[in-house]
Design a protein around this motif. Structure first.
Motif, mmCIF file in Angstrom:
data_model
loop_
_atom_site.group_PDB
_atom_site.id
_atom_site.type_symbol
_atom_site.label_atom_id
_atom_site.label_comp_id
_atom_site.label_asym_id
_atom_site.label_seq_id
_atom_site.Cartn_x
_atom_site.Cartn_y
_atom_site.Cartn_z
ATOM 1 N N PHE A 131 28.102 41.430 39.373
ATOM 2 C CA PHE A 131 28.965 42.002 40.398
ATOM 3 C C PHE A 131 29.552 40.888 41.253
ATOM 4 C CE2 PHE A 131 29.973 44.633 44.097
ATOM 5 C CZ PHE A 131 30.388 45.827 43.494
ATOM 6 N N ALA A 132 30.827 40.561 41.032
ATOM 7 C CA ALA A 132 31.474 39.456 41.735
ATOM 8 C C ALA A 132 32.456 39.977 42.782
ATOM 9 C CB ALA A 132 32.196 38.561 40.734
ATOM 10 N N SER A 133 32.981 39.045 43.565
ATOM 11 C CA SER A 133 33.950 39.379 44.603
ATOM 12 C C SER A 133 35.213 38.549 44.444
ATOM 13 C CB SER A 133 33.354 39.122 45.991
ATOM 14 O OG SER A 133 34.347 39.300 46.996
ATOM 15 N N ALA A 134 36.348 39.189 44.726
ATOM 16 C CA ALA A 134 37.616 38.461 44.730
ATOM 17 C C ALA A 134 37.913 37.833 46.087
ATOM 18 C CB ALA A 134 38.757 39.396 44.336
ATOM 19 N N THR A 135 37.118 38.154 47.118
ATOM 20 C CA THR A 135 37.400 37.651 48.462
ATOM 21 C C THR A 135 36.191 36.945 49.060
ATOM 22 O OG1 THR A 135 36.703 39.682 49.602
ATOM 23 C CG2 THR A 135 38.999 39.575 48.857
ATOM 24 N N GLU A 136 36.475 36.030 49.967
ATOM 25 C CA GLU A 136 35.418 35.231 50.587
ATOM 26 C C GLU A 136 34.487 36.075 51.456
ATOM 27 O OE1 GLU A 136 34.597 32.264 49.979
ATOM 28 O OE2 GLU A 136 36.351 31.391 48.985
ATOM 29 N N THR A 137 35.057 36.972 52.258
ATOM 30 C CA THR A 137 34.216 37.726 53.186
ATOM 31 C C THR A 137 33.247 38.628 52.456
ATOM 32 O OG1 THR A 137 36.011 37.696 54.797
ATOM 33 C CG2 THR A 137 34.222 39.238 55.196
ATOM 34 N N PHE A 138 33.730 39.315 51.421
ATOM 35 C CA PHE A 138 32.845 40.205 50.685
ATOM 36 C C PHE A 138 31.819 39.418 49.874
ATOM 37 C CE2 PHE A 138 31.816 43.462 47.406
ATOM 38 C CZ PHE A 138 31.323 44.422 48.278
ATOM 39 N N ALA A 139 32.210 38.246 49.368
ATOM 40 C CA ALA A 139 31.232 37.401 48.677
ATOM 41 C C ALA A 139 30.098 37.022 49.622
ATOM 42 C CB ALA A 139 31.906 36.153 48.124
ATOM 43 N N ALA A 140 30.454 36.733 50.874
ATOM 44 C CA ALA A 140 29.433 36.366 51.853
ATOM 45 C C ALA A 140 28.532 37.546 52.188
ATOM 46 C CB ALA A 140 30.105 35.837 53.113
ATOM 47 N N VAL B 171 34.536 43.015 39.354
ATOM 48 C CA VAL B 171 35.145 42.249 40.436
ATOM 49 C C VAL B 171 35.522 43.242 41.532
ATOM 50 C CG1 VAL B 171 36.914 40.617 41.147
ATOM 51 C CG2 VAL B 171 36.092 40.597 38.783
ATOM 52 N N SER B 172 35.002 43.026 42.723
ATOM 53 C CA SER B 172 35.275 43.909 43.856
ATOM 54 C C SER B 172 36.430 43.392 44.701
ATOM 55 C CB SER B 172 34.029 44.021 44.742
ATOM 56 O OG SER B 172 33.008 44.693 44.063
ATOM 57 N N MET B 173 36.984 44.285 45.508
ATOM 58 C CA MET B 173 38.055 43.970 46.468
ATOM 59 C C MET B 173 39.305 43.422 45.782
ATOM 60 S SD MET B 173 36.704 44.976 49.252
ATOM 61 C CE MET B 173 35.065 45.349 49.895
ATOM 62 N N CYS B 174 39.668 44.021 44.655
ATOM 63 C CA CYS B 174 40.811 43.518 43.884
ATOM 64 C C CYS B 174 42.154 43.971 44.433
ATOM 65 C CB CYS B 174 40.685 43.957 42.434
ATOM 66 S SG CYS B 174 39.282 43.213 41.575
ATOM 67 N N PHE B 175 42.174 45.028 45.248
ATOM 68 C CA PHE B 175 43.443 45.539 45.762
ATOM 69 C C PHE B 175 43.567 45.408 47.278
ATOM 70 C CE2 PHE B 175 42.777 47.465 41.682
ATOM 71 C CZ PHE B 175 44.032 47.548 41.118
ATOM 72 N N TRP C 12 38.198 43.326 55.624
ATOM 73 C CA TRP C 12 38.171 42.232 56.587
ATOM 74 C C TRP C 12 39.366 41.286 56.431
ATOM 75 C CZ3 TRP C 12 33.959 43.568 53.475
ATOM 76 C CH2 TRP C 12 32.948 44.269 54.126
ATOM 77 N N GLU C 13 39.823 41.112 55.210
ATOM 78 C CA GLU C 13 40.881 40.135 54.949
ATOM 79 C C GLU C 13 42.247 40.755 54.682
ATOM 80 O OE1 GLU C 13 39.764 37.238 52.003
ATOM 81 O OE2 GLU C 13 37.695 37.114 52.754
ATOM 82 N N GLY C 14 42.298 42.063 54.481
ATOM 83 C CA GLY C 14 43.576 42.717 54.227
ATOM 84 C C GLY C 14 43.994 42.613 52.777
ATOM 85 N N ALA C 15 45.289 42.439 52.556
ATOM 86 C CA ALA C 15 45.830 42.387 51.196
ATOM 87 C C ALA C 15 45.226 41.212 50.435
ATOM 88 C CB ALA C 15 47.346 42.253 51.244
ATOM 89 N N VAL C 16 45.009 41.427 49.134
ATOM 90 C CA VAL C 16 44.415 40.403 48.280
ATOM 91 C C VAL C 16 45.464 39.940 47.271
ATOM 92 C CG1 VAL C 16 42.576 39.895 46.635
ATOM 93 C CG2 VAL C 16 42.134 41.431 48.557
ATOM 94 N N ASP C 17 45.662 38.638 47.195
ATOM 95 C CA ASP C 17 46.632 38.060 46.274
ATOM 96 C C ASP C 17 46.202 38.339 44.829
ATOM 97 O OD1 ASP C 17 48.363 36.502 44.796
ATOM 98 O OD2 ASP C 17 47.957 34.640 45.880
ATOM 99 N N PRO C 18 47.067 38.971 44.008
ATOM 100 C CA PRO C 18 46.696 39.216 42.606
ATOM 101 C C PRO C 18 46.271 37.954 41.863
ATOM 102 C CG PRO C 18 48.652 40.476 43.162
ATOM 103 C CD PRO C 18 48.369 39.572 44.332
ATOM 104 N N ALA C 19 46.874 36.814 42.207
ATOM 105 C CA ALA C 19 46.497 35.563 41.533
ATOM 106 C C ALA C 19 45.039 35.218 41.785
ATOM 107 C CB ALA C 19 47.400 34.424 42.000
ATOM 108 N N GLN C 20 44.549 35.570 42.973
ATOM 109 C CA GLN C 20 43.151 35.326 43.300
ATOM 110 C C GLN C 20 42.234 36.191 42.439
ATOM 111 O OE1 GLN C 20 42.573 35.135 47.532
ATOM 112 N NE2 GLN C 20 40.473 35.872 47.413
ATOM 113 N N VAL C 21 42.630 37.453 42.238
ATOM 114 C CA VAL C 21 41.853 38.364 41.403
ATOM 115 C C VAL C 21 41.833 37.875 39.959
ATOM 116 C CG1 VAL C 21 41.659 40.742 40.568
ATOM 117 C CG2 VAL C 21 42.439 40.297 42.916
ATOM 118 N N VAL C 22 42.999 37.495 39.454
ATOM 119 C CA VAL C 22 43.093 37.020 38.074
ATOM 120 C C VAL C 22 42.255 35.760 37.888
ATOM 121 C CG1 VAL C 22 44.650 36.077 36.321
ATOM 122 C CG2 VAL C 22 45.342 38.077 37.671
#
Length: 307
Positions: A110-119, A151-155, A159-169
């Motif tokens: 179970f991974a995260s696409a964002t820093e805050t959720f990873a933390a 992968v969580s927080m893909c859309f 805490w961080e708002g919109a997530v860049d699709p490139a970050q998810v990919v």
């Protein structure tokens, strides 16, 4: 029992796989503890209803998800090496040790696409999470165990708002490179919309990841889960995560409400003439029984209509 009229759309896939997550992702967010007997019966009912994959539980530390503290007992009562995959989520090597000891043949990380959720979820960073997963995936594959990656927080991220699709990919590609056989793309807080789904699937394709390697995991916070599933079908996605009765959320993100209800997905797929192998009346009965255990009505529109 009423069933939808069937109007086959030949532009859509002929068959999909429903990856049932209710016993794990659904029950992990309950305020109370569901008895082991009820969990085992729920899983058995879902398998009997024709679900081809049923995620049973998670070997997470009870301190973090006390609702799943009984994971070992649940797994011990299930045919985890049988013909129907019964995966378990493992957060780390200790979780993998427990899974291997129990004879589990399918796991998920179970991974995260964002820093805050990873933390918050992993006590790590986006970069650091790969060091956590690498030995888990390597050891699992060496033991002949299949590995799926979420992968969580893909859309969007609360805490961080919109997530860049490139970050998810980027995160998704690295998980596949580690050895995961399938990547589940999570709209953890349910903010995705149909065009966003198409954009993300297209970006994965541009990065060399075909739709066949992807699954979609939608939440229905804003009522968009079915619309997003249809958009994903039009992009060639053939695996969808869903939770019987619409149970679930995420214990680390309060804005993550219920998952896409398996019954609602089955109703739509049936109407589109897409094969899925699920017995809808049996599935509804399973969700009604669990709703009775939980002491509340199912949030699934189809369950409420047909029960």
């Amino acid at each position: 029992m009423a069933l939808p009229m069937v109007e086959r759309d030949p532009s859509l896939p002929a068959r999909v796989t429903i990856y049932e997550v209710g016993p794990r992702d659904g029950l992990q967010n309950e305020s109370g503890i569901v008895p082991v007997d009820a969990k085992v019966a729920f899983i058995e009912d879902l398998v009997s209803a024709g679900l081809p994959v049923v995620e049973a539980t998670s070997f997470v530390h009870p301190k973090w998800v006390p609702q799943l503290a009984d994971a070992g007992e649940v797994v011990a009562r299930l045919p985890v090496a049988g013909s129907v995959p019964l995966p378990v989520l493992v957060p780390n090597e200790r979780g993998l040790d427990r899974a291997l000891e129990a004879g589990v043949r399918h796991i998920a990380i179970f991974a995260s696409a964002t820093e805050t959720f990873a933390a918050k979820n992993l006590n790590s960073s986006v970069e650091g999470q790969f060091a956590l997963f690498e030995p888990v995936v390597r050891r699992a594959l060496d033991a002949g165990v299949d590995v799926r990656a979420y992968v969580s927080m893909c859309f969007g991220d609360p805490w961080e708002g919109a997530v860049d699709p490139a970050q998810v990919v980027g995160v998704g590609r690295r998980l596949l490179d580690l050895g995961a056989t399938q990547l589940s793309i999570g709209d953890t807080i349910g903010v995705g919309t149909a065009a966003h789904v198409a954009r993300l699937v297209g970006d994965f394709a541009d990065a060399g990841v075909p739709a066949a390697r992807l699954a979609m995991h939608f939440h229905d916070t804003y009522g968009q889960a079915l619309a997003n599933a249809l958009a994903a079908l039009r992009c060639g996605i053939t695996t969808f995560d869903a939770s019987a009765g619409g149970l679930g959320g995420c214990p680390y993100a309060e804005s993550a409400t219920g998952n896409l209800a398996t019954e609602d997905l089955v109703w739509m797929l049936t109407g589109l003439g897409i094969e899925h192998g699920v017995d809808l009346p049996a599935l509804v009965r399973a969700s009604v029984r669990m709703a009775e255990v939980l002491g509340r009505e199912s949030p699934s529109a189809v369950v409420r209509a047909l029960a």
